[in-house]
Design an enzyme around this catalytic site. Structure first.
Site, PDB file in Angstrom:
ATOM      1  CE1 TYR A 189       6.525  -2.049 -36.629  1.00 62.77           C
ATOM      2  CE2 TYR A 189       6.628  -1.502 -34.287  1.00 62.77           C
ATOM      3  CZ  TYR A 189       7.055  -2.266 -35.363  1.00 62.77           C
ATOM      4  OH  TYR A 189       7.992  -3.238 -35.172  1.00 62.77           O
ATOM      5  CE  LYS A 224      -1.019  -2.231  -2.895  1.00 64.96           C
ATOM      6  NZ  LYS A 224      -2.285  -2.088  -2.168  1.00 64.96           N
ATOM      7  NE  ARG A 261      -9.604  -4.712  -2.314  1.00 61.52           N
ATOM      8  CZ  ARG A 261      -8.549  -3.912  -2.445  1.00 61.52           C
ATOM      9  NH1 ARG A 261      -8.242  -3.408  -3.629  1.00 61.52           N
ATOM     10  NH2 ARG A 261      -7.814  -3.585  -1.411  1.00 61.52           N
ATOM     11  CG  MET A 274       7.842  -5.401 -27.280  1.00 59.18           C
ATOM     12  SD  MET A 274       7.892  -7.045 -28.017  1.00 59.18           S
ATOM     13  CE  MET A 274       6.212  -7.288 -28.545  1.00 59.18           C
TER      14      MET A 274
HETATM   15  C1  LIG Z   1      -2.318  -0.854  -1.411  1.00 63.09           C
HETATM   16  C2  LIG Z   1      -2.959  -0.770  -0.103  1.00 63.09           C
HETATM   17  C3  LIG Z   1      -2.659   0.295   0.778  1.00 63.09           C
HETATM   18  C4  LIG Z   1      -1.813   1.485   0.372  1.00 63.09           C
HETATM   19  O1  LIG Z   1      -2.588   2.346  -0.439  1.00 63.09           O
HETATM   20  P1  LIG Z   1      -2.021   3.744  -0.987  1.00 63.09           P
HETATM   21  O2  LIG Z   1      -3.195   4.405  -1.603  1.00 63.09           O
HETATM   22  O3  LIG Z   1      -0.965   3.413  -1.978  1.00 63.09           O
HETATM   23  O4  LIG Z   1      -1.473   4.461   0.185  1.00 63.09           O
HETATM   24  C5  LIG Z   1      -3.206   0.251   2.049  1.00 63.09           C
HETATM   25  N1  LIG Z   1      -4.024  -0.762   2.422  1.00 63.09           N
HETATM   26  C6  LIG Z   1      -4.348  -1.785   1.589  1.00 63.09           C
HETATM   27  C7  LIG Z   1      -5.245  -2.860   2.065  1.00 63.09           C
HETATM   28  C8  LIG Z   1      -3.832  -1.814   0.313  1.00 63.09           C
HETATM   29  O5  LIG Z   1      -4.161  -2.819  -0.504  1.00 63.09           O
END
Ligand SMILES: *Cc1c(COP(=O)(O)O)cnc(C)c1O
Length: 392
Positions: free
Chosen positions: A284, A46, A145, A332
């Site tokens: 800046y 992800k 969650r 930036m």
């Molecule tokens: C992001 C995520 C993981 C991986 O977590 P890490 O700490 O990066 O290993 C596993 N399960 C879910 C549901 C996640 O959202």
């Protein structure tokens, strides 16, 4: 999107690039799969593969056969993964837009179900297409969650009976709230107990889920009991510890040092060098003032690229194997570093923002510390526009 693989670091790489090490990735997967031997291995890609570059990581992970699955957050990510040639399994961890149910089934994704509306949408599409879809129920065990609560389960089991094509939930999962931020693990143990209880309630309804999964990196590294049939690590695949607490817990349990190698290095080049008189201001807000005659290098990287403004006057980069402190505010698209003490610095000189150079290294964890955040955020915020090079 084309994915570039090169065998040496000498190629001309423009003004800024990320190097991705195939051998580091392979080593991390090997380490993790030996910690969770015999379990299915799902690498989390992800957030643009934790900022590393999704198309590149799909290419790299495809070469590693232990990686049976990828986990993604969104349908858009899953589309990129499939168009990168990934034919193995994909679990969609994030929510689905109900209008996306059809696309989700077409791409042969395994959705995580957290509402009865989503299960209905998937059930309808699966029935219409006469295609079984492997669904995963996310169970609420204390993170509060995404999980389904015990009260919501009867409506869910009813839907599985209404859509027999689904053959019940294929997977059952949960996610820990407090496993990487602490060296005290009672809360995680309570969640694990609650997970087992909810799993047995579902099994008592006559369902036979094939895989149970709970293990992010910290859980995989620290607790065998969280592995079940499948593990789904993210950050550790890329060679980073989830936190200092996870590292400490692992070492206190007798684990070895240096089991992970960072996959990513971030480099740029000096585009300008200037000499400053004593008492000159830099950048800046005039937040830095020289005390002596100084030599400054200008770098074509800024917070747009993911080098946080919070690193102004905090961090250092590496040039010719030496530390060059960031002076003034990170802009930036530009930043300034002090090279007064480094001999023979030239225009076009390579600069390491994350990674190693000679005896020195800057880790994402170190930038996170300076910036009051975690390595996850430093990595995830690397701009997708930076060119990525796979070092084979
Ligand atoms: C992001 C995520 C993981 C991986 O977590 P890490 O700490 O990066 O290993 C596993 N399960 C879910 C549901 C996640 O959202």
């Amino acid at each position: 999107m084309t994915v570039k693989t090169i065998s040496s670091r000498k190629a001309s790489q423009g003004l800024q690039w990320l190097e991705l090490s195939q051998s580091a990735l392979a080593q991390n997967v090997k380490t993790l799969s030996s910690l969770a031997s015999g379990k299915q291995f799902a690498a989390c890609v992800k957030a643009n593969a934790y900022g590393h570059g999704l198309p590149e990581l799909v290419t790299m992970l495809s070469k590693i056969k232990q990686v049976e699955l990828l986990t993604v957050h969104s349908l858009a990510e899953a589309e990129t993964v499939r168009s990168g040639g990934w034919t193995r399994e994909i679990i969609l961890l994030g929510p689905i837009d109900l209008a996306e149910a059809e696309a989700c089934v077409q791409l042969d994704l395994q959705p995580t179900i957290v509402t009865k509306e989503a299960l209905t949408a998937i059930g309808r599409v699966a029935t219409k297409r006469e295609q079984t879809v492997r669904t995963h129920l996310k169970l609420e065990t204390g993170t509060n969650r995404q999980g389904l609560t015990e009260e919501e389960l009867p409506a869910i089991t009813k839907l599985y009976r209404k859509y027999p094509i689904l053959k019940g939930p294929y997977g059952l999962s949960t996610h820990f709230a407090n496993i990487e931020d602490t060296t005290e693990h009672e809360y995680a143990q309570g969640q694990l107990k609650e997970f087992r209880r909810l799993v047995s309630l579902i099994k008592a309804e006559g369902f036979k889920p094939k895989v149970r999964h709970t293990a992010c990196s910290a859980a995989l590294i620290l607790f065998d009991k969280t592995h079940f049939e499948l593990v789904r690590p993210g950050i550790s695949v890329y060679g980073h510890w989830p936190s200092k607490e996870t590292y400490l817990s692992y070492r206190l349990g007798g684990g070895k040092n240096d089991i992970f190698r960072p996959v990513l290095s971030w480099r740029t080049r000096i585009t300008q060098i200037k000499s400053l008189a004593p008492d000159s201001f830099v950048g800046y807000g005039c937040s830095y003032r020289t005390t002596t005659k100084s030599k400054l290098a200008i770098l074509p990287v800024g917070y747009y690229d993911g080098y946080s403004r919070g690193l102004s006057n905090q961090a250092y980069v590496l040039i010719k194997g030496q530390r060059a402190p960031v002076r003034g505010r990170v802009c930036m698209n530009l930043m300034m570093v002090d090279v007064t003490h480094i001999e023979g610095v030239k225009l076009g000189e390579p600069v390491t923002l994350i990674g190693s150079d000679g005896p020195e290294s800057v880790r994402a964890e170190q930038l996170a510390l300076w910036n009051g955040t975690i390595a996850y955020e430093i990595l995830a915020r690397l701009s997708p526009n930076i060119p990525r090079l796979i070092i084979s």
